[in-house]
Design an enzyme around this catalytic site. Structure first.
Site, PDB file in Angstrom:
ATOM      1  N   ASP A   1       0.812  -1.222   0.000  1.00 59.28           N
ATOM      2  CA  ASP A   1       0.000   0.000   0.000  1.00 59.28           C
ATOM      3  C   ASP A   1       0.844   1.269   0.000  1.00 59.28           C
ATOM      4  OD1 ASP A   1      -2.142  -1.704   0.239  1.00 59.28           O
ATOM      5  OD2 ASP A   1      -2.971  -0.755   2.040  1.00 59.28           O
TER       6      ASP A   1
ATOM      7  N   HIS B   1      -6.216   2.902  -4.479  1.00 56.28           N
ATOM      8  CA  HIS B   1      -6.173   3.115  -3.028  1.00 56.28           C
ATOM      9  C   HIS B   1      -6.585   4.546  -2.678  1.00 56.28           C
ATOM     10  CE1 HIS B   1      -5.252   1.891   0.988  1.00 56.28           C
ATOM     11  NE2 HIS B   1      -4.104   2.546   1.119  1.00 56.28           N
TER      12      HIS B   1
ATOM     13  N   HIS C   1      -5.865   9.284   0.180  1.00 55.00           N
ATOM     14  CA  HIS C   1      -5.776   8.407   1.351  1.00 55.00           C
ATOM     15  C   HIS C   1      -6.699   8.889   2.464  1.00 55.00           C
ATOM     16  CE1 HIS C   1      -3.976   5.617   4.273  1.00 55.00           C
ATOM     17  NE2 HIS C   1      -3.489   4.976   3.213  1.00 55.00           N
TER      18      HIS C   1
ATOM     19  N   HIS D   1       3.562  -2.378   3.131  1.00 54.01           N
ATOM     20  CA  HIS D   1       3.643  -1.025   2.581  1.00 54.01           C
ATOM     21  C   HIS D   1       4.955  -0.801   1.831  1.00 54.01           C
ATOM     22  CE1 HIS D   1       0.628  -0.697   5.759  1.00 54.01           C
ATOM     23  NE2 HIS D   1       0.137   0.321   5.097  1.00 54.01           N
TER      24      HIS D   1
END
Length: 243
Positions: A64, A115, A119, A209
């Site tokens: 991510d 995504h 965010h 991540h």
């Protein structure tokens, strides 16, 4: 860039105890999603998948918050060395900053996941606001990689709200995870390797991540754990395409 305060909190397989603070930010999957009707094999559903396409000793690696100008190319080199394909959940602001790295991800044959643009926590957003954000993010990805396939969507912080329905309507399968290793607060490479070794479950999606901070420990842990898992008979798979 300052790293977001809240991180994903909903996991099927918890590697470490999750604090009450993190649980407060976790999302509950709406009951209406649990009974989503079956769909064609090529059609996304509203079910949040956390499994691989095959059963047994398969695992899917997902990353991510990239692309990142340092971490992502280093991670790509590690994955290439080990002949592993992963899924990259792309943060739209970073996509606009580093489109050439998005092209590197796609050219290497990895999967792309939306995504969101900034965010944000979308748990209380309207479906129209969600759609506008997801469309902007997908457009940024396709500006970097024309005709890109964006098969998945992952909600920041695991705060799903109405996002599964919107994502499915746009052809993106909501992508959850079975194991999160807490690498947003780097505890050391050895600890991350331990969490991976103990937390991975058959047919599970792993959340890690490559963006949002210094991810050198994560990349080192991935470099170590892949050959270990292979020696034990594990194989690397894509996330399930639908529920």
């Amino acid at each position: 860039m300052k790293f977001p305060i809240r991180r994903p909190a909903v996991v099927r397989t918890a590697v470490l105890p999750i604090s009450a603070t993190m649980l407060a930010f976790g999302a509950v999957i709406p009951a209406s999603l649990a009974g989503a009707a079956p769909a064609r094999a090529d059609q996304a559903t509203t079910e949040i998948v956390d499994s691989t396409r095959h059963e047994g000793k398969y695992v899917s690696l997902t990353f991510d918050d990239g692309p990142d100008p340092v971490n992502t190319p280093t991670l790509l080199a590690v994955l290439k060395k080990h002949h592993v394909k992963a899924t990259f959940c792309l943060w739209g602001d970073h996509v606009k900053q580093y489109p050439e790295i998005v092209r590197q991800i796609a050219d290497a044959g990895h999967l792309l996941c939306n995504h969101t643009m900034h965010h944000d926590d979308m748990g209380n957003w309207s479906s129209d606001a969600i759609r506008a954000d997801l469309e902007e993010t997908s457009a940024a990805i396709r500006e970097a990689v024309p005709e890109a396939e964006i098969n998945y969507f992952r909600a920041p912080y695991g705060s799903w709200g109405q996002t599964p329905q919107v994502a499915a309507d746009m052809g993106m399968q909501p992508l959850g995870w079975a194991t999160a290793i807490g690498d947003w607060e780097p505890p050391g490479t050895a600890e991350l390797v331990r969490r991976l070794r103990e937390g991975i479950t058959p047919g599970g999606v792993v959340l890690m991540h490559d963006g949002g901070g210094d991810r050198a420990q994560t990349i080192e842990a991935v470099d170590q754990i892949i050959p270990e898992l292979r020696s034990e008979g594990w194989r690397f798979d894509k996330p399930a395409r639908r529920g």
